[in-house]
Design a protein around this motif. Structure first.
Motif, short mmCIF file in Angstrom:
data_model
loop_
_atom_site.label_atom_id
_atom_site.label_comp_id
_atom_site.label_asym_id
_atom_site.label_seq_id
_atom_site.Cartn_x
_atom_site.Cartn_y
_atom_site.Cartn_z
N LYS A 93 62.32 -42.36 49.69
CA LYS A 93 62.99 -41.08 49.99
C LYS A 93 62.78 -40.59 51.44
CE LYS A 93 60.13 -37.98 47.41
NZ LYS A 93 59.15 -38.78 46.86
N GLU A 116 58.06 -47.13 46.72
CA GLU A 116 58.03 -46.08 45.71
C GLU A 116 59.44 -45.53 45.59
OE1 GLU A 116 57.69 -41.74 44.48
OE2 GLU A 116 58.46 -42.54 46.35
N HIS A 240 49.94 -36.88 43.79
CA HIS A 240 50.47 -36.66 45.15
C HIS A 240 50.18 -35.22 45.51
CE1 HIS A 240 53.18 -36.46 48.53
NE2 HIS A 240 53.88 -35.52 47.95
N SER A 243 53.22 -33.30 51.20
CA SER A 243 53.41 -33.97 52.48
C SER A 243 52.68 -33.21 53.60
CB SER A 243 54.91 -33.98 52.78
OG SER A 243 55.22 -34.90 53.77
N GLY A 279 51.32 -39.46 48.90
CA GLY A 279 51.46 -39.28 50.36
C GLY A 279 50.48 -38.24 50.87
N GLY A 280 50.83 -37.62 51.96
CA GLY A 280 49.99 -36.55 52.51
C GLY A 280 49.54 -36.80 53.94
N GLU A 328 50.96 -43.69 49.46
CA GLU A 328 52.43 -43.71 49.64
C GLU A 328 52.78 -42.93 50.91
OE1 GLU A 328 53.93 -41.97 46.04
OE2 GLU A 328 53.25 -43.63 44.80
N GLY A 330 54.81 -42.04 53.81
CA GLY A 330 56.15 -42.25 54.33
C GLY A 330 56.30 -41.61 55.70
N ARG A 331 55.94 -40.33 55.76
CA ARG A 331 56.10 -39.58 57.00
C ARG A 331 55.41 -40.29 58.17
NH1 ARG A 331 57.05 -34.16 58.16
NH2 ARG A 331 57.02 -33.64 55.95
N TYR A 531 62.42 -38.07 56.86
CA TYR A 531 63.20 -37.08 56.10
C TYR A 531 64.49 -36.62 56.79
CZ TYR A 531 58.94 -36.75 53.30
OH TYR A 531 57.86 -37.06 52.52
C1 LIG Z 1 55.52 -38.97 45.07
C2 LIG Z 1 55.56 -38.95 46.54
N1 LIG Z 1 54.99 -39.94 47.24
C3 LIG Z 1 55.00 -39.98 48.59
C4 LIG Z 1 55.61 -38.98 49.32
C5 LIG Z 1 55.59 -39.06 50.82
O1 LIG Z 1 54.63 -38.25 51.35
P1 LIG Z 1 54.43 -38.11 52.93
O2 LIG Z 1 55.57 -37.29 53.41
O3 LIG Z 1 53.16 -37.39 53.05
O4 LIG Z 1 54.39 -39.44 53.51
C6 LIG Z 1 56.22 -37.91 48.65
C7 LIG Z 1 56.84 -36.84 49.41
O5 LIG Z 1 56.60 -35.69 49.27
C8 LIG Z 1 56.20 -37.89 47.22
O6 LIG Z 1 56.78 -36.91 46.53
#
Ligand SMILES: Cc1ncc(COP(=O)(O)O)c(C=O)c1O
Length: 624
Positions: A93, A116, A240, A243, A279-280, A328, A330-331, A531
């Motif tokens: 996503k 994911e 999770h 973010s 994530g985070g 996970e 992503g950001r 995003y």
């Molecule tokens: C289930 C899940 N995993 C991973 C992420 C990605 O997180 P991040 O933006 O901290 O990389 C999100 C985004 O909010 C999420 O909902």
């Protein structure tokens, strides 16, 4: 000489460097000895075929971030003596674009990383990738029958698709379908942790979070799994915390709580193998290294060490085998690799340098306005401001009542701006920042109009006040003399940017150079890979920008490895239910009618149709 008013050395230290010629250079963090690549050269090359705005994706930055996450976890595991592995899982996503996913899969293959997904569409993307045999596809999100069926069946292809139980209703569906298909599922369970995080996404965490099973439902789910002989399929625990987590302490506390659940679920009899912490991992958009929404108070190394150390301590205390660690992120993976580059189209200048000459016929208030210049001083600054506005407002009333004409009001407005700029200059010179007048004068900044849509390319800046660093990509060796706010190409007053990341903090205006007539002047918006590309919308029907993927090479060279032409007008019309052939047909019939009435010539008719057709096939943004 360079003037790092933009803080490039802070937020961009691994990726960007100002070159001797004042242009912005792209460093190759994978090969730090390589010469930086001049970003303006990339833009020039793209301009040969396409038009700005561009999203420039630097594939080396993506590869670097994937290496960083995996290598830092592997290093922490080794140093701390954790007895299992790390596996990253990229959440689709965050940037689903095909070229991004292709590169994520390519660069993370050596780490056996997975993906994911949070929807059926994302599942289809994941299933069509060539992941390694040991990679996981972690399925989060609400699942219907089709989603569950496809996930279960995909296990037959040696794909490790893990269905994460998000609710008891979903668990019933999984039980029903796995019995029907006679396929044992690979299961995960999403738990709701109680720790509340700070930052913009705090609602993803804590008791009120919409995701995951609360304690009572976890026990119900475990009982149900046991009853249906599926407890042995529960291999993954997912959580999770939201973010862009700004504070490392929150990550520690959250990891500790996740461990406690993990240990209890193992004690219940489930053979959990993977602890997925979601994530985070945040991005330091401002380079401040602080626990703030746009920044983080930790490094990648610290993030990994803190997680691994907490896990080891908790699992050792409970004498539980160390599970595989999954995150996970992503950001942090994709944000640095995309840059939005756009050109300045026009400027609205409020800085009036010369004052109109007054004459006897002018209204007395106009001379009163000019007299304010004689009493500008520290103690009377508010009075000057009040007087100036009073006289101008009174004169505007006279214009509305027809007592003064257009050229008179034009002279009044010019005089107003001239005096106001003098007041502003005084406030700045004397550093009267806390004076209430100072905040009112902020609106006096000039406006630079950029060839981009805030809603399409930087939706988080519009919707949630996200900050991205913005800087010119040329003239960085010249001191910027103007202070402006940015306006996008949409006809919406919301399409403005008036918060900027600078070397000396977050400011309301962007220092910028004067742009001469016909001069091509470009700005870059950085860290836009996460995003932004798919959250954007079609306000005013400005579509996807042209996109190019670039690979950095040696000796200042680069290679454009992929080009994706942005949306054509025909495409954006189709998104809002117009068929371009139908639109063209109607327009064509209209021109024929006017031609038959002899209202237009055959040449005019052809010109009209030619232009209409060219627009249908054209870019949605301003083209030169
Ligand atoms: C289930 C899940 N995993 C991973 C992420 C990605 O997180 P991040 O933006 O901290 O990389 C999100 C985004 O909010 C999420 O909902």
């Amino acid at each position: 000489m360079t003037f790092d008013v933009y803080g490039i050395e802070k937020w961009g230290k691994k990726f960007f460097q100002v070159l001797d010629n004042g242009n912005l250079g792209l460093l190759n963090p994978l090969k730090i000895k390589n010469e930086p690549i001049d970003l303006t050269k990339i833009v020039k090359k793209l301009n040969q075929k396409l038009s700005p705005p561009y999203i420039i994706r630097v594939s080396d930055y993506l590869e670097f971030m994937i290496n960083e996450i995996n290598e830092n976890f592997n290093k922490s595991i080794k140093t701390i003596g954790y007895k299992n592995k790390f596996k990253s899982v990229y959440p689709i996503k965050v940037n689903q674009q095909s070229q991004v996913i292709k590169n994520v899969v390519k660069y993370s293959k050596k780490f056996n990383s997975g993906l994911e997904v949070g929807s059926k569409a994302e599942l289809l993307i994941a299933l069509s990738q060539n992941l390694t045999k040991n990679a996981l596809i972690v399925c989060n999100g609400t699942k219907d029958e089709e989603f569950v069926k496809l996930s279960l069946l995909s296990n037959k292809l040696d794909i490790k698709t893990v269905l994460v139980i998000e609710s008891l209703r979903e668990l019933d569906l999984i039980i029903k379908i796995s019995n029907l298909l006679k396929i044992k599922p690979l299961l995960g369970i999403r738990i709701k942790l109680t720790n509340l995080i700070s930052g913009k996404w705090s609602q993803s965490s804590g008791d009120r979070s919409a995701f995951g099973l609360p304690v009572d439902k976890i026990t119900e789910a475990l009982t149900k799994l046991k009853k249906n002989q599926l407890l042995e399929c529960l291999i993954l625990q997912h959580s999770h915390l939201g973010s862009q987590v700004p504070d490392i302490i929150e990550i520690r506390k959250y990891t500790q709580e996740a461990c406690r659940f993990f240990i209890e679920i193992i004690n219940y009899g489930a053979p959990l193998k993977y602890i997925d912490l979601g994530g985070g991992l945040g991005v330091d958009y401002t380079g401040e290294n602080k626990s703030k929404f746009h920044s983080v108070n930790y490094s990648m190394e610290e993030y990994c060490i803190n997680i691994v150390e907490t896990l080891k301590l908790e699992f050792d205390k409970a004498k539980t085998n160390h599970p595989v660690i999954i995150t996970e992120s992503g950001r942090a993976t994709v944000a640095p690799s995309s840059i939005l580059v756009f050109n300045i189209l026009d400027t609205t200048i409020f800085d009036v340098k010369s004052c109109p000459k007054l004459n006897k016929k002018d209204h007395t208030y106009l001379s009163f306005m000019m007299q304010i210049l004689n009493y500008i001083n520290k103690d009377r600054i508010q009075e000057c401001f009040n007087d100036l506005n009073y006289y101008r407002d009174e004169l505007r009333i006279l214009f509305r009542n027809g007592q003064i004409n257009l050229s008179e009001i034009s002279k009044i407005e010019k005089t107003y701006l001239f005096v106001l700029n003098r007041i502003k200059k005084f406030v700045e010179e004397k550093k009267l920042n806390s004076n209430p007048v100072a905040s009112k004068l902020k609106n006096l900044a000039d406006i630079y109009h950029g060839n981009f849509s805030l809603f399409q390319s930087l939706p988080d800046m519009w919707a949630i006040d996200q900050l991205h660093p913005i800087a010119p990509i040329q003239k960085l060796n010249l001191k910027p003399k103007k202070h402006v706010i940015l306006n996008d190409i949409t006809c919406d007053s919301d399409g403005m940017i008036s918060k900027f990341v600078l070397n000396d903090g977050i400011k309301d205006t962007l220092p910028i150079h004067e742009v001469k007539k016909n001069e091509e002047y470009y700005l870059g918006v950085f860290f836009v890979g996460a995003y932004q590309e798919t959250l954007g919308d079609l306000h005013n029907l400005f579509g996807d920008t042209n996109i190019s993927t670039v690979k950095l090479e040696e000796n200042g060279k680069f290679k454009i490895v992929h080009e994706q032409i942005g949306d054509k007008i025909s495409q954006v019309l189709s998104y809002v239910e117009y068929s371009s052939s139908e639109v063209l047909k109607i327009f064509s019939e209209k021109t024929t009618k006017f031609y038959k009435n002899n209202s237009i010539s055959s040449k005019e008719k052809n010109q009209l149709l030619k232009n209409f057709k060219a627009s249908i096939d054209g870019y949605t943004y301003f083209e030169n």
